[in-house]
Write an enzyme that holds these catalytic residues in place. Structure first.
Site, PDB file in Angstrom:
ATOM      1  CG  HIS A   1      -2.063  -0.821   1.279  1.00 25.26           C
ATOM      2  ND1 HIS A   1      -2.469  -1.523   2.397  1.00 25.26           N
ATOM      3  CD2 HIS A   1      -2.971  -1.101   0.308  1.00 25.26           C
ATOM      4  CE1 HIS A   1      -3.579  -2.202   2.111  1.00 25.26           C
ATOM      5  NE2 HIS A   1      -3.897  -1.968   0.851  1.00 25.26           N
TER       6      HIS A   1
ATOM      7  CB  CYS B   1      -2.471   0.594   8.712  1.00 22.71           C
ATOM      8  SG  CYS B   1      -1.088   0.488   7.593  1.00 22.71           S
TER       9      CYS B   1
HETATM   10  N1  ARG Z   1      -3.660  -7.145   6.880  1.00 23.28           N
HETATM   11  C1  ARG Z   1      -4.095  -5.964   6.201  1.00 23.28           C
HETATM   12  C2  ARG Z   1      -4.073  -6.186   4.699  1.00 23.28           C
HETATM   13  O1  ARG Z   1      -3.227  -6.862   4.216  1.00 23.28           O
HETATM   14  C3  ARG Z   1      -3.219  -4.800   6.578  1.00 23.28           C
HETATM   15  C4  ARG Z   1      -3.720  -3.506   6.031  1.00 23.28           C
HETATM   16  C5  ARG Z   1      -2.795  -2.357   6.325  1.00 23.28           C
HETATM   17  N2  ARG Z   1      -3.395  -1.138   5.976  1.00 23.28           N
HETATM   18  C6  ARG Z   1      -2.808  -0.129   5.337  1.00 23.28           C
HETATM   19  N3  ARG Z   1      -3.459   0.980   5.197  1.00 23.28           N
HETATM   20  N4  ARG Z   1      -1.605  -0.236   4.801  1.00 23.28           N
HETATM   21  O2  ARG Z   1      -4.919  -5.699   3.970  1.00 23.28           O
END
Ligand code: ARG
Length: 291
Positions: free
Chosen positions: A189, A285
Protein backbone atom coordinates in the site's frame (compact mmCIF):
# COMPACT_ATOMS: atom_id res chain seq x y z
CA UNK A 1 -25.15 5.70 -2.28
CA UNK A 2 -23.61 6.50 -5.65
CA UNK A 3 -21.53 4.31 -7.87
CA UNK A 4 -19.11 5.76 -10.37
CA UNK A 5 -18.23 4.22 -13.66
CA UNK A 6 -15.45 5.24 -16.06
CA UNK A 7 -18.06 5.77 -18.77
CA UNK A 8 -20.23 8.15 -16.85
CA UNK A 9 -19.31 11.77 -16.67
CA UNK A 10 -20.37 12.39 -13.12
CA UNK A 11 -20.23 15.42 -10.93
CA UNK A 12 -20.41 15.43 -7.21
CA UNK A 13 -22.29 18.23 -5.65
CA UNK A 14 -23.04 18.49 -2.02
CA UNK A 15 -25.72 20.75 -0.59
CA UNK A 16 -23.54 21.49 2.40
CA UNK A 17 -20.01 20.92 1.14
CA UNK A 18 -18.58 20.08 4.55
CA UNK A 19 -19.13 17.38 7.12
CA UNK A 20 -19.27 18.08 10.84
CA UNK A 21 -15.66 16.88 10.85
CA UNK A 22 -14.10 19.27 8.34
CA UNK A 23 -16.10 22.14 9.84
CA UNK A 24 -15.00 21.36 13.38
CA UNK A 25 -11.55 22.91 13.27
CA UNK A 26 -10.17 20.07 15.40
CA UNK A 27 -8.59 16.97 13.85
CA UNK A 28 -10.85 13.91 14.02
CA UNK A 29 -9.63 10.39 13.40
CA UNK A 30 -11.57 7.19 12.78
CA UNK A 31 -10.34 4.08 14.59
CA UNK A 32 -11.78 0.62 15.21
CA UNK A 33 -10.99 -1.27 18.44
CA UNK A 34 -8.98 -4.48 17.90
CA UNK A 35 -11.56 -6.69 19.64
CA UNK A 36 -11.47 -9.27 16.83
CA UNK A 37 -8.01 -8.48 15.42
CA UNK A 38 -5.83 -11.48 14.57
CA UNK A 39 -3.64 -12.73 11.74
CA UNK A 40 -6.14 -15.20 10.37
CA UNK A 41 -5.21 -15.35 6.66
CA UNK A 42 -2.20 -14.20 4.62
CA UNK A 43 -2.71 -11.55 1.93
CA UNK A 44 0.67 -9.79 2.16
CA UNK A 45 4.28 -10.91 2.81
CA UNK A 46 4.20 -9.70 6.45
CA UNK A 47 1.25 -11.98 7.19
CA UNK A 48 2.89 -14.88 5.35
CA UNK A 49 5.99 -14.59 7.52
CA UNK A 50 4.24 -13.70 10.78
CA UNK A 51 5.11 -15.40 14.03
CA UNK A 52 2.04 -15.99 16.24
CA UNK A 53 0.26 -12.77 17.11
CA UNK A 54 -0.30 -11.97 20.79
CA UNK A 55 -3.83 -10.60 20.65
CA UNK A 56 -3.88 -9.30 24.23
CA UNK A 57 -0.66 -7.42 23.59
CA UNK A 58 -2.19 -6.04 20.36
CA UNK A 59 -5.08 -4.62 22.41
CA UNK A 60 -2.68 -2.91 24.82
CA UNK A 61 -0.61 -1.52 21.93
CA UNK A 62 -3.73 -0.15 20.21
CA UNK A 63 -4.70 1.56 23.48
CA UNK A 64 -1.27 3.23 23.64
CA UNK A 65 -1.80 4.53 20.11
CA UNK A 66 -5.28 5.76 21.06
CA UNK A 67 -3.83 7.59 24.09
CA UNK A 68 -1.03 9.13 21.99
CA UNK A 69 -3.58 10.41 19.47
CA UNK A 70 -6.13 11.75 21.94
CA UNK A 71 -4.22 12.79 25.06
CA UNK A 72 -0.78 13.61 23.66
CA UNK A 73 -1.59 14.91 20.16
CA UNK A 74 -5.01 16.30 21.12
CA UNK A 75 -7.17 14.86 18.31
CA UNK A 76 -10.73 13.56 18.64
CA UNK A 77 -11.34 9.91 17.81
CA UNK A 78 -14.53 8.39 16.38
CA UNK A 79 -14.83 4.64 16.89
CA UNK A 80 -16.24 2.21 14.34
CA UNK A 81 -17.85 -0.87 15.86
CA UNK A 82 -15.66 -3.97 15.44
CA UNK A 83 -17.20 -7.01 13.75
CA UNK A 84 -16.38 -10.61 14.61
CA UNK A 85 -14.83 -12.40 11.64
CA UNK A 86 -13.40 -9.18 10.15
CA UNK A 87 -9.91 -9.08 11.72
CA UNK A 88 -8.58 -6.34 9.38
CA UNK A 89 -11.43 -3.89 10.01
CA UNK A 90 -9.08 -2.43 12.63
CA UNK A 91 -7.10 -0.89 9.72
CA UNK A 92 -9.49 2.00 9.16
CA UNK A 93 -7.06 3.71 6.75
CA UNK A 94 -8.35 1.29 4.14
CA UNK A 95 -12.04 2.01 4.71
CA UNK A 96 -12.24 4.97 2.34
CA UNK A 97 -10.53 7.99 0.84
CA UNK A 98 -12.09 10.97 2.61
CA UNK A 99 -12.07 14.47 1.11
CA UNK A 100 -14.34 17.00 2.83
CA UNK A 101 -17.79 15.39 2.71
CA UNK A 102 -16.94 12.72 0.12
CA UNK A 103 -15.97 9.18 1.15
CA UNK A 104 -14.80 6.90 -1.66
CA UNK A 105 -15.30 3.44 -0.16
CA UNK A 106 -12.73 0.67 -0.60
CA UNK A 107 -13.34 -2.25 -2.92
CA UNK A 108 -10.82 -4.88 -1.83
CA UNK A 109 -8.73 -7.01 -4.13
CA UNK A 110 -8.74 -9.93 -1.72
CA UNK A 111 -12.11 -11.57 -0.99
CA UNK A 112 -11.10 -11.92 2.67
CA UNK A 113 -11.56 -8.17 3.18
CA UNK A 114 -14.60 -7.57 0.95
CA UNK A 115 -17.16 -8.15 3.73
CA UNK A 116 -15.76 -4.96 5.33
CA UNK A 117 -17.10 -2.83 2.46
CA UNK A 118 -20.84 -2.62 3.36
CA UNK A 119 -19.96 -2.09 7.01
CA UNK A 120 -17.75 0.90 6.15
CA UNK A 121 -20.21 2.33 3.59
CA UNK A 122 -22.93 2.27 6.23
CA UNK A 123 -20.69 4.06 8.75
CA UNK A 124 -19.94 6.90 6.32
CA UNK A 125 -23.58 7.22 5.25
CA UNK A 126 -24.72 7.42 8.84
CA UNK A 127 -22.12 10.09 9.56
CA UNK A 128 -23.20 12.49 6.85
CA UNK A 129 -20.77 11.73 4.02
CA UNK A 130 -21.54 11.48 0.32
CA UNK A 131 -20.62 7.85 -0.21
CA UNK A 132 -19.06 6.87 -3.53
CA UNK A 133 -18.32 3.28 -4.49
CA UNK A 134 -16.10 1.80 -7.18
CA UNK A 135 -17.43 -0.32 -10.05
CA UNK A 136 -17.31 -4.08 -9.38
CA UNK A 137 -14.20 -4.66 -11.55
CA UNK A 138 -12.08 -1.81 -10.09
CA UNK A 139 -10.17 -2.46 -6.89
CA UNK A 140 -9.33 0.46 -4.61
CA UNK A 141 -8.05 0.22 -1.03
CA UNK A 142 -8.98 3.61 0.42
CA UNK A 143 -6.51 5.93 2.10
CA UNK A 144 -4.12 2.98 2.27
CA UNK A 145 -3.46 3.70 -1.39
CA UNK A 146 -4.42 7.36 -1.78
CA UNK A 147 -2.83 10.15 0.25
CA UNK A 148 -3.73 13.80 -0.09
CA UNK A 149 -0.72 16.10 -0.17
CA UNK A 150 -1.48 19.82 -0.63
CA UNK A 151 -3.97 20.00 -3.51
CA UNK A 152 -3.28 16.59 -5.07
CA UNK A 153 -3.32 12.89 -4.32
CA UNK A 154 -0.36 10.51 -4.34
CA UNK A 155 -1.94 7.17 -5.19
CA UNK A 156 -0.37 3.72 -5.32
CA UNK A 157 -1.41 1.01 -7.75
CA UNK A 158 -0.83 -2.54 -8.92
CA UNK A 159 -0.38 -4.65 -5.78
CA UNK A 160 -3.86 -3.95 -4.39
CA UNK A 161 -5.41 -0.90 -6.05
CA UNK A 162 -6.10 -0.76 -9.80
CA UNK A 163 -4.83 2.27 -11.69
CA UNK A 164 -8.33 2.51 -13.22
CA UNK A 165 -9.53 3.79 -9.85
CA UNK A 166 -7.34 6.88 -10.11
CA UNK A 167 -9.41 8.79 -12.67
CA UNK A 168 -12.50 7.84 -10.64
CA UNK A 169 -10.91 9.40 -7.56
CA UNK A 170 -10.48 12.63 -9.51
CA UNK A 171 -14.13 12.44 -10.61
CA UNK A 172 -15.23 12.00 -7.00
CA UNK A 173 -12.95 14.53 -5.29
CA UNK A 174 -11.94 16.97 -8.02
CA UNK A 175 -8.31 16.43 -7.00
CA UNK A 176 -5.58 15.52 -9.51
CA UNK A 177 -4.05 12.10 -8.86
CA UNK A 178 -0.37 11.25 -9.27
CA UNK A 179 -0.10 7.51 -9.91
CA UNK A 180 2.82 5.68 -8.33
CA UNK A 181 3.51 2.05 -9.15
CA UNK A 182 4.34 -0.01 -6.07
CA UNK A 183 7.20 -2.30 -7.06
CA UNK A 184 8.07 -4.00 -3.77
CA UNK A 185 5.60 -6.61 -2.44
CA UNK A 186 6.44 -5.63 1.14
CA UNK A 187 5.26 -2.07 0.41
CA UNK A 188 1.91 -3.18 -0.94
CA UNK A 189 0.00 0.00 0.00
CA UNK A 190 1.34 3.50 -0.67
CA UNK A 191 0.79 4.45 2.99
CA UNK A 192 3.51 2.03 4.11
CA UNK A 193 6.13 3.85 2.01
CA UNK A 194 4.99 7.49 1.74
CA UNK A 195 3.39 9.94 4.16
CA UNK A 196 2.37 13.58 3.72
CA UNK A 197 3.08 15.72 6.79
CA UNK A 198 2.14 19.23 7.89
CA UNK A 199 3.49 22.24 6.04
CA UNK A 200 4.04 20.38 2.77
CA UNK A 201 6.57 17.91 4.13
CA UNK A 202 6.55 14.36 2.82
CA UNK A 203 8.40 11.29 4.03
CA UNK A 204 8.98 8.39 1.63
CA UNK A 205 10.98 5.25 1.10
CA UNK A 206 12.83 5.64 -2.24
CA UNK A 207 13.24 1.84 -2.54
CA UNK A 208 9.50 1.27 -2.71
CA UNK A 209 9.20 3.03 -6.08
CA UNK A 210 10.81 2.70 -9.49
CA UNK A 211 12.87 5.50 -11.00
CA UNK A 212 9.79 6.98 -12.64
CA UNK A 213 7.81 7.00 -9.39
CA UNK A 214 10.69 8.66 -7.57
CA UNK A 215 10.87 11.27 -10.33
CA UNK A 216 7.13 12.00 -9.91
CA UNK A 217 7.57 12.49 -6.15
CA UNK A 218 10.68 14.64 -6.59
CA UNK A 219 9.06 16.77 -9.31
CA UNK A 220 6.11 17.60 -7.06
CA UNK A 221 7.56 17.98 -3.58
CA UNK A 222 10.21 20.69 -3.09
CA UNK A 223 13.59 19.17 -2.13
CA UNK A 224 13.65 20.94 1.24
CA UNK A 225 10.29 19.34 2.18
CA UNK A 226 11.14 15.81 1.05
CA UNK A 227 12.41 13.45 3.75
CA UNK A 228 13.78 10.09 2.53
CA UNK A 229 13.57 7.15 4.94
CA UNK A 230 16.21 4.39 4.95
CA UNK A 231 15.24 0.88 3.81
CA UNK A 232 15.87 -0.37 7.33
CA UNK A 233 13.54 2.15 8.99
CA UNK A 234 10.91 1.81 6.25
CA UNK A 235 10.87 -1.94 7.01
CA UNK A 236 9.94 -0.94 10.57
CA UNK A 237 6.99 0.98 9.13
CA UNK A 238 8.54 4.41 9.82
CA UNK A 239 6.68 5.84 6.80
CA UNK A 240 3.36 4.65 8.21
CA UNK A 241 2.99 7.68 10.45
CA UNK A 242 0.09 9.59 12.00
CA UNK A 243 0.58 13.35 11.81
CA UNK A 244 -1.54 15.65 13.96
CA UNK A 245 -0.43 19.28 13.84
CA UNK A 246 3.29 19.17 14.74
CA UNK A 247 3.13 15.68 16.30
CA UNK A 248 4.17 12.55 14.39
CA UNK A 249 3.39 9.11 15.81
CA UNK A 250 4.94 5.92 14.42
CA UNK A 251 6.21 2.49 15.39
CA UNK A 252 9.17 2.63 17.76
CA UNK A 253 12.80 2.18 16.76
CA UNK A 254 13.42 4.58 13.86
CA UNK A 255 16.02 6.94 15.30
CA UNK A 256 17.19 8.53 12.03
CA UNK A 257 13.69 9.60 11.02
CA UNK A 258 13.04 10.76 14.58
CA UNK A 259 16.10 13.04 14.40
CA UNK A 260 15.20 14.30 10.91
CA UNK A 261 11.68 15.20 12.03
CA UNK A 262 12.82 16.86 15.25
CA UNK A 263 15.26 18.98 13.23
CA UNK A 264 12.26 20.27 11.27
CA UNK A 265 10.30 21.18 14.39
CA UNK A 266 8.10 18.08 14.73
CA UNK A 267 7.72 16.22 17.99
CA UNK A 268 7.80 12.46 17.68
CA UNK A 269 5.88 9.88 19.72
CA UNK A 270 7.09 6.30 19.27
CA UNK A 271 4.56 3.53 19.98
CA UNK A 272 5.28 -0.21 20.01
CA UNK A 273 2.99 -1.76 17.40
CA UNK A 274 4.80 -5.09 16.93
CA UNK A 275 1.62 -7.19 16.81
CA UNK A 276 0.07 -5.11 14.01
CA UNK A 277 3.28 -5.27 11.96
CA UNK A 278 2.62 -9.03 11.76
CA UNK A 279 -0.49 -8.16 9.77
CA UNK A 280 1.39 -5.67 7.57
CA UNK A 281 0.11 -2.54 9.28
CA UNK A 282 1.19 0.11 11.78
CA UNK A 283 0.02 3.44 13.22
CA UNK A 284 -1.26 5.15 10.07
CA UNK A 285 -3.05 1.99 8.89
CA UNK A 286 -4.95 1.97 12.20
CA UNK A 287 -6.32 5.48 11.61
CA UNK A 288 -8.29 7.48 9.07
CA UNK A 289 -8.40 11.26 9.13
CA UNK A 290 -11.99 12.49 8.86
CA UNK A 291 -11.35 16.21 9.08
N1 ARG B 1 -3.66 -7.14 6.88
C1 ARG B 1 -4.10 -5.96 6.20
C2 ARG B 1 -4.07 -6.19 4.70
O1 ARG B 1 -3.23 -6.86 4.22
C3 ARG B 1 -3.22 -4.80 6.58
C4 ARG B 1 -3.72 -3.51 6.03
C5 ARG B 1 -2.80 -2.36 6.32
N2 ARG B 1 -3.40 -1.14 5.98
C6 ARG B 1 -2.81 -0.13 5.34
N3 ARG B 1 -3.46 0.98 5.20
N4 ARG B 1 -1.61 -0.24 4.80
O2 ARG B 1 -4.92 -5.70 3.97
Amino acid sequence: MHSISPNINCQWTSPVGVTPYSAKGKPTILMCPPTYFKVEYAINPWMEEATPCDEDLAKRQWEQLYIAITEQAGADVELMEPVEGLPDLVFTANAALVHHDVAVIAHYKHPERRPEEPHCARWFEEHGFNVVTMPEHVFFEGAGDALIWQDRVFAGYKTRTDIASHSLLTAATDLPVLSLELINPRFYHVDVCLCPLADGHLIYSPDAFDEYGRAVIEANVPADKLIPVSAEEAARFACNAVNINDTVIFNQGSTQLTDDLKARGFQVIPVDLSEFLKSGGSSKCLTLRLG
